[in-house]
Design a protein around this motif. Structure first.
Motif, PDB file in Angstrom:
ATOM      1  N   SER A   4     -18.440  16.312 -35.584  1.00 56.66           N
ATOM      2  CA  SER A   4     -17.246  16.454 -34.740  1.00 56.66           C
ATOM      3  C   SER A   4     -16.912  15.127 -34.085  1.00 56.66           C
ATOM      4  O   SER A   4     -17.786  14.301 -33.817  1.00 56.66           O
ATOM      5  CB  SER A   4     -17.467  17.528 -33.667  1.00 56.66           C
ATOM      6  N   SER A   5     -15.617  14.928 -33.840  1.00 54.88           N
ATOM      7  CA  SER A   5     -15.129  13.782 -33.066  1.00 54.88           C
ATOM      8  C   SER A   5     -14.309  14.313 -31.905  1.00 54.88           C
ATOM      9  O   SER A   5     -13.749  15.411 -31.974  1.00 54.88           O
ATOM     10  CB  SER A   5     -14.281  12.850 -33.937  1.00 54.88           C
ATOM     11  N   SER A   6     -14.201  13.527 -30.853  1.00 51.13           N
ATOM     12  CA  SER A   6     -13.525  14.018 -29.649  1.00 51.13           C
ATOM     13  C   SER A   6     -12.837  12.882 -28.925  1.00 51.13           C
ATOM     14  O   SER A   6     -13.055  11.691 -29.207  1.00 51.13           O
ATOM     15  CB  SER A   6     -14.527  14.722 -28.721  1.00 51.13           C
ATOM     16  N   ASN A   7     -12.026  13.259 -27.967  1.00 54.70           N
ATOM     17  CA  ASN A   7     -11.224  12.296 -27.210  1.00 54.70           C
ATOM     18  C   ASN A   7     -12.056  11.479 -26.224  1.00 54.70           C
ATOM     19  O   ASN A   7     -11.525  10.582 -25.571  1.00 54.70           O
ATOM     20  CB  ASN A   7     -10.113  13.042 -26.456  1.00 54.70           C
ATOM     21  N   ASP A   8     -13.344  11.774 -26.088  1.00 54.15           N
ATOM     22  CA  ASP A   8     -14.211  10.941 -25.251  1.00 54.15           C
ATOM     23  C   ASP A   8     -14.836   9.793 -26.034  1.00 54.15           C
ATOM     24  O   ASP A   8     -15.694   9.076 -25.510  1.00 54.15           O
ATOM     25  CB  ASP A   8     -15.298  11.789 -24.586  1.00 54.15           C
TER      26      ASP A   8
ATOM     27  N   ILE B 280     -18.838  10.681 -31.708  1.00 52.83           N
ATOM     28  CA  ILE B 280     -19.018  11.432 -32.946  1.00 52.83           C
ATOM     29  C   ILE B 280     -20.416  12.034 -32.894  1.00 52.83           C
ATOM     30  O   ILE B 280     -21.399  11.322 -32.663  1.00 52.83           O
ATOM     31  CB  ILE B 280     -18.867  10.544 -34.192  1.00 52.83           C
ATOM     32  N   VAL B 281     -20.499  13.351 -33.081  1.00 52.05           N
ATOM     33  CA  VAL B 281     -21.773  14.058 -32.933  1.00 52.05           C
ATOM     34  C   VAL B 281     -22.046  14.856 -34.201  1.00 52.05           C
ATOM     35  O   VAL B 281     -21.129  15.467 -34.771  1.00 52.05           O
ATOM     36  CB  VAL B 281     -21.749  15.005 -31.708  1.00 52.05           C
ATOM     37  N   VAL B 282     -23.311  14.840 -34.625  1.00 53.20           N
ATOM     38  CA  VAL B 282     -23.767  15.650 -35.753  1.00 53.20           C
ATOM     39  C   VAL B 282     -24.518  16.849 -35.188  1.00 53.20           C
ATOM     40  O   VAL B 282     -25.491  16.681 -34.436  1.00 53.20           O
ATOM     41  CB  VAL B 282     -24.676  14.841 -36.697  1.00 53.20           C
TER      42      VAL B 282
ATOM     43  N   ASP C  90     -27.587  13.725 -34.335  1.00 54.20           N
ATOM     44  CA  ASP C  90     -27.314  12.318 -34.049  1.00 54.20           C
ATOM     45  C   ASP C  90     -25.998  12.224 -33.288  1.00 54.20           C
ATOM     46  O   ASP C  90     -25.178  13.156 -33.313  1.00 54.20           O
ATOM     47  CB  ASP C  90     -27.240  11.503 -35.341  1.00 54.20           C
ATOM     48  N   GLU C  91     -25.826  11.096 -32.617  1.00 55.65           N
ATOM     49  CA  GLU C  91     -24.610  10.873 -31.834  1.00 55.65           C
ATOM     50  C   GLU C  91     -24.265   9.401 -31.845  1.00 55.65           C
ATOM     51  O   GLU C  91     -25.136   8.543 -31.678  1.00 55.65           O
ATOM     52  CB  GLU C  91     -24.803  11.360 -30.398  1.00 55.65           C
ATOM     53  N   ALA C  92     -22.989   9.088 -32.073  1.00 54.75           N
ATOM     54  CA  ALA C  92     -22.494   7.716 -32.029  1.00 54.75           C
ATOM     55  C   ALA C  92     -21.432   7.642 -30.945  1.00 54.75           C
ATOM     56  O   ALA C  92     -20.375   8.272 -31.059  1.00 54.75           O
ATOM     57  CB  ALA C  92     -21.916   7.309 -33.381  1.00 54.75           C
TER      58      ALA C  92
END
Length: 534
Positions: free
Chosen positions: A263-267, A270-272, A294-296
């Motif tokens: 998922s991607s978000s307005n903050d 990107i999170v798995v 994971d998280e980027a």
């Protein structure tokens, strides 16, 4: 009252004096010629007698003390015996002690305990080791494992991912609304959608949007297409959680593992997610959120507005006017390249072509750019569109990879050919209510029927419109009962094509092809399709 006190005091003195001098009664005191024995005496009249009585009383007291002292001395008791104090005793001189120099000491000076501030004794408490939340198989995993109502403890063999570019056995005539309505109470507006077949019967639907909420639904395509099933029936999500503090801009299942979702978000994150697991009900975890793999968080300096993937390659467009190409491998997200400087505003949509090297993007400046990630100067083409507002959505045509579909908030869809981009090759209008000028919400159309048709929602119409790509004419239009934000076509599965519409809810539309209409179906002369089909 004062007169009464004086009379009592005089009576006491008289009784005392009479005891000491009994002969006083034989010699009465002379009286004033102005006062007779019948008149009472006032305090002023007895002042002289009172002084004499007091003096006599002191002499008697002094004599009594002397006799007591002499008696104690005869008994050999001299301690504590003092002579009577006189009124005029000398004042004792105050002793003056020499001022001493302060003694140097390592100890602090003593002070009053009342003024001393005591600190609470420090007690070192070892922090308790954080307890890891207990995770169990999620309802999504259990749903994907069941096949033909038979329980299983592992996922079935994955079906090959359907592609929207797969060849069609016959042309699509239109679509029919079928199945249950998918709706999550915690997800008010849906901005992004993805579908993943886990077998030939069951589909997982991921939806994200307002409030940072993601919901995962389970759909049985065979049972949902049965006759008599009402679209008024509501299907709740298998799993729903708050994935971000801001709105969700993109979700998709990993191709080779449907239990992993990105998922991607307005903050800007990107999170798995591992949607195959969820917290145990009695664990300390107070959220239904699945664990993150994971998280980027540092790919962009602004919110991520759009995301697209091709296999494990991921491209994101952001409010920082940058495009980032990343790769998901081995459970980790790795950034490969950042491209910037080709837009002057927010990049609102990105899309891979047929390889990860060619990307199309669009933004708030009203331009469409074609990027080649293999070049040092990646922007190879800039198209200045004729849209009245910023471009919110774009998509490559599956049947012709030189054609791009663009949409903004104006009521016209446009097709651009990158080989001759001076003007649009096709325009589509009529899907938005005639009284609506500039739309108030973003909407996303999609290619259907292998790129030969376009399906789009329209603000104020509560319908889905189908256009022919080659002629630009309206093929059909059907009522869904609400204004959708987007349409999504994951591709065919076993020769069946399902279109998904999303807004405040999700509905399934099954494609109807020539030869599938029964004899009882009647055609609508306005749309040229069957009455049950649009």
């Amino acid at each position: 009252m004062g007169l009464r006190r004086a009379e009592l005091k005089q009576s006491s003195l008289d009784s005392f004096i009479s005891r000491r001098n009994p002969s006083r009664e034989d010699h009465p005191q002379p009286t004033d010629h102005h006062q007779t024995s019948d008149h009472p005496r006032t305090p002023l009249q007895i002042h002289g007698g009172e002084s004499e009585a007091a003096a006599e009383y002191e002499r008697a007291r002094t004599e009594n003390i002397r006799r007591n002292r002499d008696f104690l001395l005869t008994l050999g008791i001299s301690r504590g015996v003092h002579a009577p104090r006189s009124d005029s005793r000398p004042q004792a001189k105050r002793k003056v002690f020499p001022r001493e120099c302060p003694v140097s000491s390592v100890l602090p000076l003593r002070r009053s305990a009342r003024k001393r501030s005591f600190s609470a004794p420090s007690i070192e408490i070892e922090p308790a080791a954080p307890q890891s939340p207990v995770f169990v198989d999620s309802s999504v995993f259990q749903y994907a494992c069941k096949r033909n109502n038979a329980p299983a403890d592992r996922l079935p063999p994955l079906e090959s991912s359907p592609s929207s570019s797969s060849s069609c056995s016959s042309p699509v005539l239109g679509f029919r609304v079928t199945g249950k309505t998918l709706q999550s109470r915690s997800l008010a507006k849906i901005y992004t959608l993805d579908a993943r077949h886990v077998n030939d019967e069951r589909v997982l639907i991921a939806a994200g949007g307002h409030g940072g909420v993601i919901s995962v639904f389970g759909v049985d395509e065979n049972s949902d297409c049965e006759e008599g099933l009402s679209q008024e029936e509501i299907e709740s999500p298998l799993l729903s959680w708050k994935a971000s503090k801001s709105w969700i801009s993109g979700v998709f299942f990993v191709d080779d593992n449907p239990m992993l979702m990105i998922s991607s978000s307005n903050d800007g994150k990107i999170v798995v997610w591992d949607v195959g697991r969820q917290p145990f009900v009695d664990s300390l975890e107070m959220s239904w959120s699945p664990p993150s793999v994971d998280e980027a968080a540092g790919l962009h300096s602004g919110g991520i507005f759009s995301m697209h993937h091709l296999g494990h390659a991921i491209v994101t467009g952001s409010k920082d006017s940058c495009v980032v190409i990343s790769n998901f491998s081995g459970g980790r997200l790795e950034m490969e390249r950042k491209i910037y400087g080709h837009h002057s505003g927010v990049i609102r949509s990105v899309c891979f072509r047929e390889t990860k090297d060619i990307i199309a993007d669009c933004g708030g400046d009203g331009c469409v750019c074609i990027l080649d990630g293999r070049l040092s100067e990646p922007c190879t083409l800039t198209i200045e569109s004729t849209h009245e507002t910023h471009i919110n959505s774009l998509e490559w045509c599956p049947s012709d990879r030189n054609i791009l579909l663009t949409a903004s908030k104006d009521p016209v869809l446009r097709l651009y050919d990158i080989r001759n981009h001076a003007k649009p090759v096709q325009e589509f209008q009529g899907h938005v209510q005639s009284s609506t000028g500039i739309c108030s919400q973003i909407y996303r159309p999609a290619f259907v029927n292998n790129g030969f048709m376009i399906a789009t929602p329209g603000e104020g119409s509560q319908k889905i419109s189908i256009y022919a790509v080659d002629s630009g004419t309206l093929v059909s239009k059907g009522m869904i009962g609400y204004d959708a934000n987007l349409v999504f076509l994951p591709g065919e599965n076993n020769g069946k094509s399902h279109l998904w519409t999303a807004g405040k809810q999700i509905n399934q539309l099954r494609s109807v092809k020539f030869g599938e209409l029964n004899g009882s179906s009647k055609f609508d002369s306005d749309c040229g399709v069957a009455a049950q089909v649009f």
